[in-house]
Design a protein around this motif. Structure first.
Motif, short mmCIF file in Angstrom:
data_model
loop_
_atom_site.label_atom_id
_atom_site.label_comp_id
_atom_site.label_asym_id
_atom_site.label_seq_id
_atom_site.Cartn_x
_atom_site.Cartn_y
_atom_site.Cartn_z
N ILE A 174 7.20 -7.47 -0.39
CA ILE A 174 5.91 -6.92 -0.80
C ILE A 174 5.55 -5.79 0.15
O ILE A 174 5.37 -6.00 1.36
CB ILE A 174 4.79 -7.98 -0.75
N VAL A 223 5.72 -4.79 -5.39
CA VAL A 223 6.55 -5.98 -5.29
C VAL A 223 7.95 -5.65 -5.78
O VAL A 223 8.13 -4.98 -6.82
CB VAL A 223 5.97 -7.13 -6.14
N ILE A 261 10.81 -14.95 -9.11
CA ILE A 261 9.73 -14.93 -8.13
C ILE A 261 9.08 -13.54 -8.08
O ILE A 261 7.86 -13.41 -7.98
CB ILE A 261 10.25 -15.36 -6.75
N GLU A 262 9.90 -12.50 -8.18
CA GLU A 262 9.36 -11.14 -8.24
C GLU A 262 8.41 -11.00 -9.43
O GLU A 262 7.29 -10.48 -9.31
CB GLU A 262 10.49 -10.12 -8.35
N ASN A 297 6.80 -13.36 -11.10
CA ASN A 297 5.59 -14.15 -10.92
C ASN A 297 4.64 -13.52 -9.90
O ASN A 297 3.42 -13.54 -10.07
CB ASN A 297 5.95 -15.58 -10.49
N LEU A 298 5.20 -12.97 -8.85
CA LEU A 298 4.35 -12.28 -7.86
C LEU A 298 3.61 -11.10 -8.50
O LEU A 298 2.42 -10.89 -8.26
CB LEU A 298 5.19 -11.79 -6.69
N TYR A 338 0.84 -12.60 -10.89
CA TYR A 338 -0.29 -13.27 -10.23
C TYR A 338 -0.99 -12.36 -9.23
O TYR A 338 -2.21 -12.47 -9.04
CB TYR A 338 0.18 -14.57 -9.59
N MET A 339 -0.29 -11.46 -8.55
CA MET A 339 -0.97 -10.53 -7.66
C MET A 339 -1.82 -9.55 -8.46
O MET A 339 -2.91 -9.17 -8.03
CB MET A 339 0.05 -9.78 -6.79
N PHE A 352 7.66 -21.22 -5.66
CA PHE A 352 6.68 -20.14 -5.82
C PHE A 352 5.28 -20.61 -5.45
O PHE A 352 4.51 -19.86 -4.81
CB PHE A 352 6.70 -19.60 -7.25
N TRP A 370 2.91 -18.92 -2.69
CA TRP A 370 1.56 -18.42 -2.96
C TRP A 370 0.57 -19.00 -1.95
O TRP A 370 -0.33 -18.30 -1.48
CB TRP A 370 1.14 -18.76 -4.38
N LEU A 379 0.93 -17.07 1.19
CA LEU A 379 0.35 -15.72 1.07
C LEU A 379 -1.17 -15.77 1.17
O LEU A 379 -1.79 -14.88 1.76
CB LEU A 379 0.77 -15.10 -0.27
N ALA A 415 -3.37 -12.90 -0.59
CA ALA A 415 -3.86 -13.29 -1.90
C ALA A 415 -5.18 -14.02 -1.70
O ALA A 415 -5.40 -14.67 -0.68
CB ALA A 415 -2.85 -14.18 -2.62
#
Length: 734
Positions: free
Chosen positions: A37, A48, A89-90, A92-93, A96-97, A128, A132, A135, A141
């Motif tokens: 990130i 990301v 994961i990329e 989902n990040l 959600y980000m 994940f 999160w 993070l 986040a």
């Protein structure tokens, strides 16, 4: 289960020295897949990515004029990572980000991965979730995943993987935009077919930098899609675009969404009157069935007349559809005739005439993306409101959707509040059968039914997210276009059922939307509008819809095809038990064991095998096998999945991974010839380690899945693990 320590998260300054610092890590220099990130906390921008060559990727970003302005990089690595996992994961990040709102992402929205791979749900989703949490601890986040999932930023995010049908629709739109013989494009689709997401996706696509597109995961079969995107960007490098939203509340919501998407601005989302002030390369109209004509406009008459004057239209003949068509070189209309709800809406005949033009392309979206009941539920609601008895052969049942009819309004109000505690975004919505007296006197109630007193929505804009929405009642004007998890629909006094004609009838004098009925002379026209209102609000709930009908005749009609709440609760309390000679074992029935597994701490000692077995009749499309059995589960520690007292289907456990699964566990160290054993139901998580003798369990965690945070993990140490045995794997609530 993967331990939290399996993740390594390290932060670096992002500058020309970063590649040298990264060389100190074996994982980063040996082409191991990682996720990263890039961010800057001053401007709140982030990017990301994932890569197997961190050094080369960082050097490339340092050469990028946008990304080299970012000031820090978070490197996320793990020995559990593989290429599929890091892509997931990329993705989902990014999703959600974007929904979290802490950062505005620089990522483009094409090429976000969405594919299955080994242990995606069992292992990597938990990984994940752990990521999160970390993070959030580091301030990268703000919100929980559950909160984000219910937010408008997440629901209307352009960082979504399109379905096959949506991608096909997007390709057709792009071809239309590139083909000079097509000027207008009509995308037809019912409520919940993904029209708004498709429109926002297109906006983001056309306002992303070419360098940010991620095509690396597209196969050769998708080369046509990539070529279309590239051609579109060449033709429209800096397009002037507007998203026209006729309903003011939904417009405000989408303006907030656009404000948080890099490359987009809230000023791109406008009302129809603003169209008259500028010309555009592309105008996209969401909910175009709500564009207006000069009928029952109230305070909007002057703005309507002024817009007609600016454009040189006769105000008595023109409508907002005419404005849009004149002010755009290309027009995209998302349309559903069944969501036209009042006389001021542009008549269907105008859209029909537009469809017949040679320069118009028409495409249909059919798949249901909102309600978990799918197209079968949508078709059921359509048949129900049309009184189509041939299609309505039996009561509607769905394993994936909660549809209930209530005879008592207070019970429905309580049920909606309970669902809101469990899932959030659960609201009451009613037909316009009561005057809005609380608008001028907040001490008064608008709706009084039996002993229940309720008020209409106290705010008009973004009501479903307002502070007191749970205690109020929304209407079509405050909910059209929005998603809810559960909706409680109140059929008002204006709608009844005539048994002799098998028709729904409207009592116009009990319908209080003045702008919704003034000027209507044909009773069938008013009926169509009101039926469309109820059809629209009945398709708001993602997980379920609860219904109460004020009119007894209508309630009796609905009860023929919708299960009553009382019946459902009674059925829950009465499993259908039979003796072995009354059923076909493992064909239409499974053994029911009278141990009552605890969903809290371990139950009192019981004997699993010595019980005299009864058989539970299984109906519907539930699949069973020789390993199937049923038990009752008590307690609230699993109530996100298993309600207290529910009868559940399990499969006997033989071998294989149990990680991430809900299991029935036997506590064998309590075994006694006189007392038997104790059992519990929890999500199973195993933390393993390796030594010279191979893998062994370091610890086992039996995890509650409850809306009550007071329930804690049951942690079994290495010495305890020999005294516990997994008996069965949870399949579903029966």
């Amino acid at each position: 289960m993967i331990n939290t320590n399996a993740l390594k998260i390290k932060k670096y300054l992002f500058n020309t020295h970063t590649p040298n610092l990264l060389q100190e890590s074996d994982l980063l220099t040996n082409y191991w897949p990682i996720v990263y990130i890039l961010s800057d906390d001053k401007v709140h921008h982030a990017y990301v990515g994932e890569t197997t060559d961190a050094l080369a990727r960082m050097n490339a970003h340092l050469r990028n004029e946008k990304k080299n302005q970012l000031t820090s990089v978070i490197i996320i690595s793990s020995e559990w990572f593989n290429k599929s996992a890091t892509l997931d994961i990329e993705a989902n990040l990014i999703k959600y980000m974007s929904g979290d709102g802490k950062y505005c992402l620089l990522n483009a929205n094409v090429g976000i991965a969405n594919h299955n791979y080994y242990q995606k749900k069992e292992v990597y989703w938990q990984l994940f979730q752990n990521l999160w949490t970390q993070l959030r601890m580091q301030g990268l986040a703000k919100h929980s995943l559950e909160h984000i999932s219910n937010s408008d930023l997440f629901k209307y995010s352009p960082y979504k993987t399109l379905s096959f049908e949506q991608k096909e629709g997007l390709m057709n739109i792009m071809r239309c935009l590139l083909d000079e013989k097509y000027r207008d494009f009509i995308i037809e689709g019912g409520a919940g077919t993904g029209k708004t997401i498709l429109g926002i996706f297109l906006f983001k696509l056309l306002h992303s930098d070419n360098k940010d597109f991620n095509f690396k995961e597209f196969g050769e079969d998708e080369s046509a899609f990539i070529q279309l995107v590239q051609k579109l960007k060449e033709k429209y490098p800096y397009p002037t675009m507007a998203l026209v939203v006729p309903m003011s509340s939904f417009r405000k919501t989408l303006q907030k969404v656009f404000k948080n998407i890099k490359g987009l601005t809230s000023s791109m989302v406008i009302g129809p009157a603003e169209v008259s002030k500028n010309q555009y390369d592309i105008i996209l109209v969401d909910e175009s069935h709500r564009l207006r004509r000069r009928v029952n406009l109230g305070t909007y008459f002057k703005a309507f007349d002024d817009a007609c004057a600016r454009l040189g239209f006769n105000k008595e003949e023109a409508n907002e559809l005419d404005w849009v068509l004149k002010q755009s070189k290309k027009t995209l209309l998302f349309y559903d005739s069944n969501q036209s709800i009042k006389p001021s809406d542009v008549k269907q005949q105008y859209f029909d005439l537009l469809k017949e033009r040679s320069g118009t392309y028409v495409f249909q979206l059919k798949s249901q993306f909102r309600v978990h009941g799918g197209n079968s539920y949508v078709q059921f609601i359509d048949s129900l409101l049309k009184c189509d008895v041939e299609a309505l052969t039996k009561k509607h049942k769905s394993l994936n959707y909660e549809l209930r009819l209530f005879k008592n309004l207070q019970q429905m109000v309580d049920a909606i509040k309970l669902r809101d505690q469990e899932y959030g975004l659960s609201r009451l919505i009613a037909g316009y059968s009561w005057e809005w007296i609380s608008k001028n006197d907040s001490s008064k109630y608008d709706i009084e039914i039996e002993d229940v007193k309720l008020r209409w929505n106290s705010v008009s804009e973004d009501w479903i997210n307002s502070a007191n929405a749970l205690n109020e009642v929304g209407c079509i004007h405050t909910t059209q276009g929005y998603d809810l998890n559960y909706s409680g629909i109140i059929f008002g006094n204006e709608i009844t059922y005539n048994e002799s004609t098998n028709q729904i009838e409207i009592l116009a004098h009990k319908y209080f939307d003045k702008n919704g009925k003034t000027s209507i002379k044909d009773s069938e026209e008013l009926k169509n509008y009101i039926i469309n209102i109820y059809k629209t609000i009945l398709l708001r709930g993602i997980k379920g819809t609860f219904i109460y009908a004020c009119d007894e005749k209508l309630r009796d009609y609905l009860a023929q095809y919708i299960e009553l709440e009382a019946e459902i609760e009674e059925e829950k309390q009465k499993p259908l038990f039979f003796n072995r000679n009354e059923i076909s074992p493992f064909k239409d029935a499974i053994p029911y064991y009278h141990l009552k597994a605890s969903a809290g701490l371990f139950s009192e000692a019981q004997n699993f095998y010595d019980d005299e077995t009864q058989w539970l009749k299984i109906e519907g499309d539930i699949r069973i096998s020789q390993d199937s059995f049923a038990i009752s589960v008590l307690g609230n520690s699993m109530n996100k999945i298993i309600p207290n007292g529910a009868t559940c289907l399990f499969s006997r456990y033989h071998s294989g991974s149990r990680n991430g699964k809900i299991v029935l566990v036997e506590l064998t160290d309590l075994q006694d010839p006189d007392t038997g054993s104790a059992y519990t139901v929890k999500e199973y998580q195993s933390f393993k380690t390796v030594n010279e003798d191979g893998w062994y369990h370091q610890s086992i965690v039996l995890k509650p899945l409850s809306n009550d945070s007071s329930y804690k993990d049951l942690v079994l140490s290495e010495s305890d693990t020999n005294h516990h045995r997994v008996i069965g794997i949870f399949e579903r609530v029966i």
